[in-house]
Design a protein around this motif. Structure first.
Motif, short mmCIF file in Angstrom:
data_model
loop_
_atom_site.label_atom_id
_atom_site.label_comp_id
_atom_site.label_asym_id
_atom_site.label_seq_id
_atom_site.Cartn_x
_atom_site.Cartn_y
_atom_site.Cartn_z
N UNK A 115 -5.04 -5.45 21.55
CA UNK A 115 -3.93 -4.51 21.38
C UNK A 115 -3.11 -4.84 20.14
N UNK A 116 -2.99 -6.14 19.84
CA UNK A 116 -2.25 -6.56 18.65
C UNK A 116 -3.01 -6.13 17.40
N UNK A 117 -4.32 -6.32 17.43
CA UNK A 117 -5.13 -5.89 16.28
C UNK A 117 -4.93 -4.41 15.98
N UNK A 118 -5.01 -3.59 17.02
CA UNK A 118 -4.84 -2.15 16.84
C UNK A 118 -3.46 -1.82 16.29
N UNK A 119 -2.45 -2.54 16.80
CA UNK A 119 -1.08 -2.33 16.32
C UNK A 119 -0.99 -2.66 14.83
N UNK A 120 -1.61 -3.75 14.44
CA UNK A 120 -1.59 -4.18 13.04
C UNK A 120 -2.32 -3.15 12.17
N UNK A 121 -3.52 -2.76 12.59
CA UNK A 121 -4.31 -1.81 11.81
C UNK A 121 -3.55 -0.49 11.61
N UNK A 122 -2.87 -0.05 12.65
CA UNK A 122 -2.14 1.21 12.59
C UNK A 122 -0.98 1.17 11.59
N UNK A 123 -0.51 -0.02 11.29
CA UNK A 123 0.64 -0.16 10.39
C UNK A 123 0.25 -0.67 9.01
N UNK A 177 -2.38 0.33 5.47
CA UNK A 177 -3.16 1.40 4.85
C UNK A 177 -4.60 1.27 5.32
N UNK A 178 -5.35 2.35 5.22
CA UNK A 178 -6.74 2.34 5.68
C UNK A 178 -7.55 1.28 4.95
N UNK A 179 -7.31 1.15 3.66
CA UNK A 179 -8.06 0.17 2.85
C UNK A 179 -7.69 -1.25 3.27
N UNK A 180 -6.39 -1.50 3.45
CA UNK A 180 -5.95 -2.84 3.84
C UNK A 180 -6.48 -3.21 5.22
N UNK A 181 -6.51 -2.23 6.11
CA UNK A 181 -7.02 -2.49 7.46
C UNK A 181 -8.51 -2.83 7.42
N UNK A 182 -9.27 -2.12 6.59
CA UNK A 182 -10.71 -2.39 6.47
C UNK A 182 -10.94 -3.78 5.89
N UNK A 183 -10.14 -4.18 4.91
CA UNK A 183 -10.28 -5.51 4.31
C UNK A 183 -9.97 -6.59 5.34
N UNK A 184 -8.93 -6.37 6.16
CA UNK A 184 -8.57 -7.34 7.18
C UNK A 184 -9.69 -7.48 8.21
N UNK A 185 -10.27 -6.35 8.62
CA UNK A 185 -11.38 -6.38 9.57
C UNK A 185 -12.56 -7.17 9.01
N UNK A 186 -12.82 -7.01 7.72
CA UNK A 186 -13.91 -7.76 7.09
C UNK A 186 -13.59 -9.24 7.04
N UNK A 187 -12.34 -9.58 6.74
CA UNK A 187 -11.94 -11.00 6.71
C UNK A 187 -12.14 -11.64 8.07
N UNK A 188 -11.77 -10.92 9.12
CA UNK A 188 -11.90 -11.45 10.48
C UNK A 188 -13.38 -11.62 10.83
#
Length: 245
Positions: A183-191, A193-204
């Motif tokens: 739930x925290x991940x989803x909260x973070x992704x929602x806040x 940008x789409x590009x930043x969220x994709x980069x974070x997902x790749x880092x994880x």
């Protein structure tokens, strides 16, 4: 002459009325203090003794004068076996004593949870009922000021975005590798940008296995940032009153 007499009588009446009003109030409030000294004091001690529990109460009552001890024990008996330390009037009495001593909820909570890691905080959360039965005032204070990493999911978007601006990417990625943080991940992704969220997902995803202690350290670093922002008034997590009521 008549005018002077009327003035004198009016002044005399005013003085008598003032005296009557003051005397009535004086009797009322002095009577309240008198009753407290004569009985209310022992009533307070009895409630506090119940809060302390048998062993501590016996030790405390043993320090009283014989006359006071007998009266306190009588009042404890009058409360009966159904009275518990978790009863509202008992809890409020204990909280009032601590408040008078300059100890508020935050002070109590900080003495226990300050610098505690996520696992320790989670243990407090899961044992909250047991802790409340042992010491309601302390347990309530801890619950009020305990903030778990999972609780980030419930922070408003504005506060979440402000927090993200303070957190380094690698720290965030490590923190989100923890368990039960979907739930925290989803909260973070929602806040983000789409590009930043994709980069974070790749880092994880490509970070690979990391020690649990590093995940805990990353989560604690983020929680420290949240606490700092809250104390500075930059964000509001919850409305926290510092008294016990």
């Amino acid at each position: 002459m008549n005018s002077e007499n009327e003035t004198a009588k009016l002044e005399e009446w005013a003085h008598e009325e003032m005296e009557r009003r003051f005397s009535e109030a004086d009797e009322k409030y002095m009577g309240m203090i008198e009753e407290y000294v004569a009985g209310g004091f022992c009533e307070t001690l009895a409630r506090l003794a119940i809060y302390l529990g048998r062993e501590r109460a016996e030790r405390a009552i043993g320090k009283l004068s014989e006359e006071t001890r007998v009266e306190v024990e009588r009042r404890i008996e009058a409360f009966g076996d159904k009275t518990r330390r978790t009863d509202l009037e008992i809890v409020l009495e204990a909280g009032h004593v601590l408040e008078k001593a300059g100890i508020n909820s935050k002070t109590m909570a900080d003495s226990v949870i300050n610098d505690a890691g996520q696992k320790v905080l989670a243990a407090f959360y899961h044992e909250s009922d047991t802790l409340f039965a042992r010491n309601p005032v302390l347990a309530t204070s801890i619950e009020k000021y305990t903030f778990l990493f999972e609780d980030i999911a419930h922070i408003d978007d504005r506060a979440t975005q402000k927090i993200l601006r303070e957190v380094e990417g690698v720290t965030l990625a490590k923190a989100l590798r923890g368990k039960n943080v979907e739930a925290v991940r989803e909260k973070i992704y929602q806040n983000m940008s789409k590009r930043a969220a994709e980069m974070l997902k790749e880092d994880i995803e490509f970070m690979g296995p990391i020690p649990v202690r590093e995940v805990d350290a990353a989560q604690k670093e983020i929680l420290d940032i949240i606490r700092r922002l809250e104390e500075c008034g930059e964000i509001v997590i919850v409305d926290r009153e510092e008294d016990f009521i």
